[in-house]
Design an enzyme around this catalytic site. Structure first.
Site, short mmCIF file in Angstrom:
data_model
loop_
_atom_site.label_atom_id
_atom_site.label_comp_id
_atom_site.label_asym_id
_atom_site.label_seq_id
_atom_site.Cartn_x
_atom_site.Cartn_y
_atom_site.Cartn_z
N ASP A 157 43.32 30.69 45.41
CA ASP A 157 42.29 29.76 44.93
C ASP A 157 42.24 28.53 45.84
O ASP A 157 41.17 28.03 46.19
CB ASP A 157 42.60 29.35 43.48
CG ASP A 157 42.84 30.56 42.61
OD1 ASP A 157 41.92 31.37 42.45
OD2 ASP A 157 43.97 30.72 42.12
N HIS A 185 45.44 30.55 36.87
CA HIS A 185 44.71 31.38 37.84
C HIS A 185 43.72 32.24 37.04
O HIS A 185 43.97 33.40 36.74
CB HIS A 185 45.65 32.27 38.66
CG HIS A 185 44.90 33.33 39.42
ND1 HIS A 185 44.09 33.03 40.48
CD2 HIS A 185 44.79 34.67 39.25
CE1 HIS A 185 43.51 34.15 40.93
NE2 HIS A 185 43.93 35.14 40.19
#
Ligand code: NAX
Length: 325
Positions: A157, A185
């Site tokens: 990410d 996440h």
């Protein structure tokens, strides 16, 4: 030659495993030309495929690769492990509720946490398999290995956010520092540009709020779905690259005046309840991650961090009810 570092990769026959193993064998995980012994863990049905990958690893004639062993028994695989990359997980299948998914993964990460008791004293664990944060929590809760050795991956990410910023500002990713991913996440994560520097200069005041909330944040948070739509399969090589980055940074340290993002066991910093495995801005030094302290959190950021952390809290409650933590 120095004695090899034992690296366990679970889910070795999967698509991330296939991209990851060759990067590790070539020496990119550890740095400084350190030899590596790969230990591949799979479920019995996938052992043959993992053995095929082991043959290909042999054919790579990697100078730093001491050897490859394939296992279907977690205790044997983790015996003496210095690094554990926990990639294999149970995916969500049609009609599966979140509690079912957490329970199925508990069946994997609880025994793996226990098996890690046989690892080397310096073992470092990265959980990639989803739901990564809560799988890391389950493994950590069922192991005698110190909690600070369990981490989950939000580096993908982080890297996705760097790439989006580089595109937006027309710079190279290497010119950008101090990006942060907070929370889980999952789509609830908060990619935070408040402290980002480009060539050492702040850019937050040049960032248009509309672009931030309508484009940047959702694009980063939902990039996994975008990849599936365009590629026809989930992220694999980029996930493997991020796993290599995560462990390399953990061992070799962050750049001066910079930090990275990693999900680690919270010590209560920034109002994230103690014990949750949440993504934070972290530095790495001498093989330890530390949360960057003293950052100002705006109301905008607070709301988003709290929302993602609330989701982590719900996941913890769900696995508590299942007796997994
Ligand atoms: P694949 O389905 O290709 O491979 C998973 C492999 O794990 C399979 O070979 C399976 O046999 C194995 N496995 C299952 N249970 C196991 C067990 N108990 N012990 C050892 N091996 C076991 O999935 P892949 O695309 O490689 O993705 C792996 C995991 O990474 C998934 O959970 C996925 O959701 C997750 N991801 C996490 C990311 C992150 O940023 N944290 C990004 C990429 C990826 O989506």
């Amino acid at each position: 030659m120095a004695s090899p570092v034992n690296v366990v990769v679970t889910g070795a026959a999967g698509q991330i495993g296939y991209a990851l193993l060759f990067r590790i064998a070539s020496g990119q995980l550890l740095g400084e030309g350190r030899p590596v012994r790969l230990k591949l863990l799979e479920i019995p049905q996938a052992v043959k495929a993992a053995e095929g990958t082991a043959l290909e690893l042999e054919d790579g004639a990697f100078e730093l690769l001491d050897g490859v062993d394939v296992y279907d028994d977690a205790s044997k695989a983790f015996d003496g492990a210095n690094v554990g990359l926990l990639v294999g997980a149970r995916p969500r299948t049609k009609g599966m509720e979140r509690a079912d998914l957490l329970e199925a993964n508990g069946g994997i990460f609880k025994p793996q946490g226990e098996a890690l008791n046989g690892a080397a004293d310096d073992v470092k664990v990265l959980v990639v398999g989803n739901p990564a944060n809560t799988n890391a929590l389950i493994a950590a809760s069922n192991s005698d290995v110190p909690k600070d050795r369990f981490t989950a991956m939000t580096r993908l990410d982080h890297n996705r956010a760097l790439a989006q910023l580089a595109n937006k500002f027309g710079v190279g990713v290497g010119q950008i520092s101090r990006m942060t991913i907070w929370g889980n996440h999952s789509a609830s994560q908060y990619p935070d540009v408040t402290n980002v520097l480009i060539d050492g200069k702040p850019v937050a005041d040049q960032v248009d709020q509309g672009w931030l909330t309508d484009e940047f944040i959702p694009r980063v948070a939902k990039r996994g779905a975008e990849i599936i739509e365009v590629r026809g399969a989930s992220s694999a090589a980029s996930a493997a690259a991020a796993a290599v980055d995560h462990v390399h940074t953990w061992i070799n340290g962050t750049r001066e005046n910079d930090w990275t993002s990693a999900a680690i066991v919270s010590d209560g910093s920034y109002g994230v309840p103690e014990g949750l495995v949440s993504s934070f801005p972290v530095t790495a030094k001498d093989g330890r991650f530390e949360i960057v302290q003293g950052l100002e959190i705006s109301d905008f950021s607070r709301e988003r961090i709290d929302a993602s952390v609330a989701e982590l809290g719900e996941e913890r409650e769900a696995v508590k009810k299942l007796g997994l933590v």
